[in-house]
Write an enzyme that holds these catalytic residues in place. Structure first.
Site, PDB file in Angstrom:
ATOM      1  N   ARG A   1     -25.777 101.957  57.365  1.00 16.69           N
ATOM      2  CA  ARG A   1     -24.844 101.858  58.486  1.00 16.69           C
ATOM      3  C   ARG A   1     -25.560 102.143  59.820  1.00 16.69           C
ATOM      4  NH1 ARG A   1     -19.844 100.877  57.991  1.00 16.69           N
ATOM      5  NH2 ARG A   1     -20.053 101.192  55.756  1.00 16.69           N
TER       6      ARG A   1
ATOM      7  N   HIS B   1     -22.920  81.802  59.203  1.00 14.15           N
ATOM      8  CA  HIS B   1     -23.227  82.311  57.864  1.00 14.15           C
ATOM      9  C   HIS B   1     -22.202  83.348  57.414  1.00 14.15           C
ATOM     10  CE1 HIS B   1     -26.792  79.950  57.877  1.00 14.15           C
ATOM     11  NE2 HIS B   1     -27.383  80.645  58.820  1.00 14.15           N
TER      12      HIS B   1
ATOM     13  N   ASN C   1     -22.644  96.686  55.422  1.00 14.01           N
ATOM     14  CA  ASN C   1     -22.055  97.675  56.323  1.00 14.01           C
ATOM     15  C   ASN C   1     -21.766  97.040  57.688  1.00 14.01           C
ATOM     16  OD1 ASN C   1     -22.070 100.146  54.766  1.00 14.01           O
ATOM     17  ND2 ASN C   1     -24.292 100.085  54.860  1.00 14.01           N
TER      18      ASN C   1
ATOM     19  N   ARG D   1      16.189  69.652  27.047  1.00 19.69           N
ATOM     20  CA  ARG D   1      15.076  70.444  26.517  1.00 19.69           C
ATOM     21  C   ARG D   1      14.451  69.774  25.291  1.00 19.69           C
ATOM     22  NH1 ARG D   1      15.409  76.911  26.684  1.00 19.69           N
ATOM     23  NH2 ARG D   1      15.811  77.223  28.900  1.00 19.69           N
ATOM     24  N   VAL D   2      15.244  69.021  24.551  1.00 19.14           N
ATOM     25  CA  VAL D   2      14.742  68.352  23.361  1.00 19.14           C
ATOM     26  C   VAL D   2      14.988  66.853  23.497  1.00 19.14           C
ATOM     27  CG1 VAL D   2      14.880  68.140  20.853  1.00 19.14           C
ATOM     28  CG2 VAL D   2      15.193  70.371  21.931  1.00 19.14           C
TER      29      VAL D   2
ATOM     30  N   ARG E   1     -21.851  67.038  48.670  1.00 23.77           N
ATOM     31  CA  ARG E   1     -23.216  66.520  48.508  1.00 23.77           C
ATOM     32  C   ARG E   1     -24.083  67.501  47.739  1.00 23.77           C
ATOM     33  NH1 ARG E   1     -24.722  65.876  54.499  1.00 23.77           N
ATOM     34  NH2 ARG E   1     -23.083  67.451  54.658  1.00 23.77           N
ATOM     35  N   TYR E   2     -23.914  68.786  48.016  1.00 27.01           N
ATOM     36  CA  TYR E   2     -24.618  69.843  47.296  1.00 27.01           C
ATOM     37  C   TYR E   2     -23.967  71.168  47.649  1.00 27.01           C
ATOM     38  CZ  TYR E   2     -27.128  70.014  51.802  1.00 27.01           C
ATOM     39  OH  TYR E   2     -27.454  70.078  53.130  1.00 27.01           O
TER      40      TYR E   2
ATOM     41  N   HIS F   1     -17.929  92.354  50.787  1.00 28.99           N
ATOM     42  CA  HIS F   1     -19.225  92.071  50.189  1.00 28.99           C
ATOM     43  C   HIS F   1     -19.409  90.586  49.939  1.00 28.99           C
ATOM     44  CE1 HIS F   1     -18.804  96.408  49.198  1.00 28.99           C
ATOM     45  NE2 HIS F   1     -20.080  96.382  49.518  1.00 28.99           N
TER      46      HIS F   1
ATOM     47  N   GLY G   1      15.860  60.153  33.533  1.00 29.46           N
ATOM     48  CA  GLY G   1      15.835  59.620  34.888  1.00 29.46           C
ATOM     49  C   GLY G   1      14.786  58.545  35.091  1.00 29.46           C
TER      50      GLY G   1
END
Length: 531
Positions: free
Chosen positions: A445, A283, A425, A69-70, A220-221, A531, A41
């Protein structure tokens, strides 16, 4: 072998599925005197554009076969790509077997990833696993001392520019960069195929697991200025920060991206059909989440949970940002606002705040959708299903003598959705469809319970309220109460109902303490550690 020489491009093999920019690029090569080889194509497209092109089947003496395929798996192709031009033995072999060198390979692969994403059947996906393309890419990239390989239309202009700078040749540094991109592409492609096969085989933990991404942004960092960082997208197109349009504001930072993702995933828990909702993140933890009769009401209620923490935070909305809500948000400093959409009026309001980033995504992510999450540890990484756990009121088990009222139950379900997104917690107090105290990330907790209550008391004082807003609230705990002390601390703060997973060895003690305090409590049977 060295790659110190500038290599003239006299012959190019072009075989691409993604034909973006193809004709202009190929024409530019032809104008620079480059002979064009192609397949299928791609060759047809080039000829239709009036370009002279030689079929690979003519070069190899073999037709394309087995449904394509080949076609390129032949010594006259791979020898032309792999031969070392400065090695006399290689040159002699090329001459003996009538192999002409190929100086530029332009290939992109069968669209396997998009075929899988479209929901195609198994056999169709298999047929879209490219074999010849990766083989050629790897051959050309290995021989980057002599061959340039382009695997992305984004590099067409850079290749032409490098040729123009070096009199029709490519420089070693540029070829090395292109080689890296080629190996990264084949690695990402193989990762996509192997992960799809693992899923199709029902193998969650295959012996080897690979992940890949495409760089969206050089940052930037990282979390801190001494850390390098970049942002990569995985091609899943899950609505969020990775797919968002940024309307204004400076470049997103590492922390902005992380927090914006957390905010948007949280607000997506609240179906817009059930009303406007807002989440404010700081955060990676929510500092306020609320529903309202309007987005502006939802925002103000979320803000009133913890106004101190909301300063400089991330605001996520589950509906179209309007002008009134935009004006309310600009009353304090906000880093990022993300929403499915924003009105022209809202964008005009934000235009006066050049440092405020506005992102729109077009949709909300589906909190129920499956997916993988992974995290690096020293010497390896952990892989798990993303936390798409949901509960239904019918799943809840009332374990106390008193059952929650209808109002308490609504708030319990709300608080549970929020707790899922709070670092463990996690303790979340909710009243009237808004958080009124959040305790996050504590080792105990009990400490989370008390911190959340203290924040509520501080906000009540700041708002001039007669008592802490946790009075008459409900509370969610992301995991079971191992002892009754945390529950009693919540009751002391003023909570009237509790939602928690249950499953502690001391559940009976905790239930007895709840009954003694007149609390209603339900168990979910599902935990949401984060976590």
């Amino acid at each position: 072998m060295t790659d110190t020489a500038h290599t003239p491009i006299r012959r190019a093999l072009i075989s691409v599925s993604d034909k973006t920019g193809l004709i202009d690029f190929a024409r530019a090569l032809a104008e620079r005197g480059v002979e064009l080889l192609s397949t299928g194509g791609t060759a047809r497209s080039l000829r239709e554009a009036g370009l002279a092109v030689r079929d690979v089947s003519e070069l190899t003496g073999f037709p394309e076969m087995m449904d394509g395929r080949v076609k390129t798996l032949h010594p006259k192709v791979h020898g032309a790509l792999l031969a070392l031009r400065d090695n006399p033995d290689h040159v002699a072999a090329m001459q003996a077997h009538d192999i002409a060198p190929i100086d530029l390979l332009v290939v992109n692969l069968y669209p396997f990833e998009s075929t899988v994403a479209s929901g195609a059947d198994y056999d169709t996906c298999v047929e879209n696993i490219d074999i010849g393309g990766p083989a050629m890419m790897r051959a050309a990239a290995k021989n980057h001392a002599h061959v340039a390989v382009v695997v992305d239309p984004q590099d067409y202009a850079a290749l032409l520019q490098d040729m123009d700078q070096h009199g029709g040749a490519t420089c070693p540094k540029f070829r090395r960069k292109l080689a890296q991109r080629a190996y990264a592409r084949t690695a990402a492609y193989d990762a996509a195929v192997s992960n799809w096969l693992a899923e199709a085989a029902g193998d969650f933990a295959p012996r080897r697991r690979a992940f890949a991404g495409t760089m969206a942004q050089a940052l930037r960092y990282g979390e801190n200025p001494h850390q390098r960082a970049a942002f990569y997208v995985d091609g899943s197109n899950r609505p969020g920060v990775a797919t968002a349009r940024q309307w204004q504001g400076k470049e997103l930072s590492y922390n902005n991206i992380n927090d914006t993702d957390a905010a948007f995933e949280l607000v997506a828990e609240f179906d817009p059909a059930e009303g406007p909702a807002c989440a404010i993140i700081k955060h990676a933890n929510p500092c306020g989440v609320a529903r309202g009769n309007s987005l502006v009401e939802a925002y103000r209620r979320a803000y009133d949970c913890d106004r101190v923490s909301a300063f400089g935070g991330i605001v996520a909305l589950n509906g179209t940002l309007d002008g009134e809500t935009a004006r309310a948000i600009t009353e304090i400093f906000t880093e990022v606002v993300i929403a499915p959409d924003a009105t022209e009026e809202a964008r005009e309001v934000f235009a006066a705040r050049k440092n405020l980033r506005l992102l729109t995504t077009g949709a909300l992510p589906d909190p129920r959708a499956p997916g993988l999450a992974f995290r690096q540890v020293s010497g390896g990484f952990l892989v798990q299903d993303r936390d798409n756990g949901m509960i239904d009121p019918a799943d809840l088990k009332v374990v106390t003598k008193r059952a929650p009222t209808e109002t308490e139950m609504a708030d319990l379900l709300f608080s549970w959705k929020v707790a899922k997104h709070v670092k463990s917690n996690a303790i979340v107090y909710v009243k009237g469809g808004a958080t009124v105290g959040i305790g996050a990330g504590q080792m105990s907790r009990v400490d989370s319970t008390r911190i959340a209550a203290r924040k509520s008391a501080d906000m009540a004082q700041a708002l001039g309220l007669p008592e802490p807003t946790v009075r008459g609230s409900v509370v969610a705990s992301d995991a079971f109460f191992p002892f009754a002390d945390g529950l009693l601390a919540a009751a002391e703060a003023g909570a009237t109902a509790i939602i928690q997973p249950g499953g502690s060895m001391r559940d009976d003690e905790v239930i007895a303490a709840a009954d003694a305090a007149g609390l209603a409590m339900v168990f979910t049977g599902q935990r949401h550690f984060r976590h």
